[in-house]
Write a protein that holds these residues in place. Structure first.
Motif, mmCIF file in Angstrom:
data_model
loop_
_atom_site.group_PDB
_atom_site.id
_atom_site.type_symbol
_atom_site.label_atom_id
_atom_site.label_comp_id
_atom_site.label_asym_id
_atom_site.label_seq_id
_atom_site.Cartn_x
_atom_site.Cartn_y
_atom_site.Cartn_z
ATOM 1 N N TYR A 55 -40.859 -44.541 71.607
ATOM 2 C CA TYR A 55 -42.054 -44.952 72.346
ATOM 3 C C TYR A 55 -41.878 -44.670 73.831
ATOM 4 O O TYR A 55 -40.773 -44.779 74.374
ATOM 5 C CB TYR A 55 -42.308 -46.450 72.165
ATOM 6 C CG TYR A 55 -42.794 -46.875 70.796
ATOM 7 C CD1 TYR A 55 -43.112 -45.956 69.806
ATOM 8 C CD2 TYR A 55 -42.929 -48.216 70.508
ATOM 9 C CE1 TYR A 55 -43.556 -46.380 68.567
ATOM 10 C CE2 TYR A 55 -43.371 -48.643 69.263
ATOM 11 C CZ TYR A 55 -43.686 -47.717 68.300
ATOM 12 O OH TYR A 55 -44.128 -48.133 67.071
ATOM 13 N N ASP A 56 -43.002 -44.361 74.487
ATOM 14 C CA ASP A 56 -42.951 -44.256 75.949
ATOM 15 C C ASP A 56 -42.810 -45.673 76.513
ATOM 16 O O ASP A 56 -42.938 -46.665 75.797
ATOM 17 C CB ASP A 56 -44.184 -43.529 76.499
ATOM 18 C CG ASP A 56 -45.499 -44.242 76.198
ATOM 19 O OD1 ASP A 56 -45.565 -45.494 76.263
ATOM 20 O OD2 ASP A 56 -46.488 -43.550 75.895
ATOM 21 N N ARG A 57 -42.535 -45.756 77.779
ATOM 22 C CA ARG A 57 -42.255 -47.053 78.412
ATOM 23 C C ARG A 57 -43.406 -48.054 78.222
ATOM 24 O O ARG A 57 -43.175 -49.213 77.904
ATOM 25 C CB ARG A 57 -41.955 -46.843 79.898
ATOM 26 C CG ARG A 57 -41.597 -48.111 80.625
ATOM 27 C CD ARG A 57 -41.179 -47.834 82.059
ATOM 28 N NE ARG A 57 -41.000 -49.039 82.807
ATOM 29 C CZ ARG A 57 -39.906 -49.806 82.784
ATOM 30 N NH1 ARG A 57 -38.897 -49.459 82.030
ATOM 31 N NH2 ARG A 57 -39.835 -50.895 83.513
#
Length: 152
Positions: A55-57
């Motif tokens: 996942y992205d941040r």
């Protein structure tokens, strides 16, 4: 009566590299709950987020806080901790603070998070299985419901 159950437990532990510790315990816990507490609605955070390490941040942050908030609404949190887990500690704290039954499966009986946030501590999956078979977990849940109705 349906019980809302959250399966908490070590995912990354103390790993430095990106990865997960073995997650086999999740299937075993779900099997035991289906067998001995069939009225449990079990939420397994890994089941809905298998690719969470990618996942992205922003997405990771949303999922992290969503799960912590969810722990405020459950009846039972089961924490599987063969080793320390910062995420599980937060989930335990949220569940405990909001009146859930917290049971921990861990050899770390002297760890303060385990000791002070658990209503019961089981040394391993076999001990937890016995607690389900004998009705101990069901009684803990029923006691919780009794106490919460008195507080209204």
């Amino acid at each position: 009566m349906r019980w809302k159950v959250f399966l908490a437990g070590v995912m990354q532990g103390s790993m430095i590299e990106k990865g997960l510790v073995p997650q086999d315990y999740r299937a075993e816990l779900k099997h035991l709950l289906r067998q001995h507490l069939p009225e449990a609605d079990v939420y397994d955070p890994l089941a809905d987020h298998r690719n969470s390490l990618e996942y992205d941040r922003r997405t990771g942050r949303e999922v992290f806080f969503f799960h912590n908030e969810m722990c405020r609404t459950v009846d039972l949190l089961i924490a599987y901790l063969p080793q320390a887990s910062m995420g599980t500690a937060i989930e335990m704290w949220e569940a405990y603070r909001h009146g859930a039954v917290v049971v921990t499966i861990s050899p770390m009986r002297h760890n303060w998070v385990v000791k002070f946030l658990s209503h019961r501590i089981y040394s391993g999956l076999d001990a937890f299985r016995v607690a389900l078979e004998t009705g101990e977990i069901r009684r803990l849940l029923q006691e919780r419901i009794g106490k919460s109705s008195l507080q209204r």
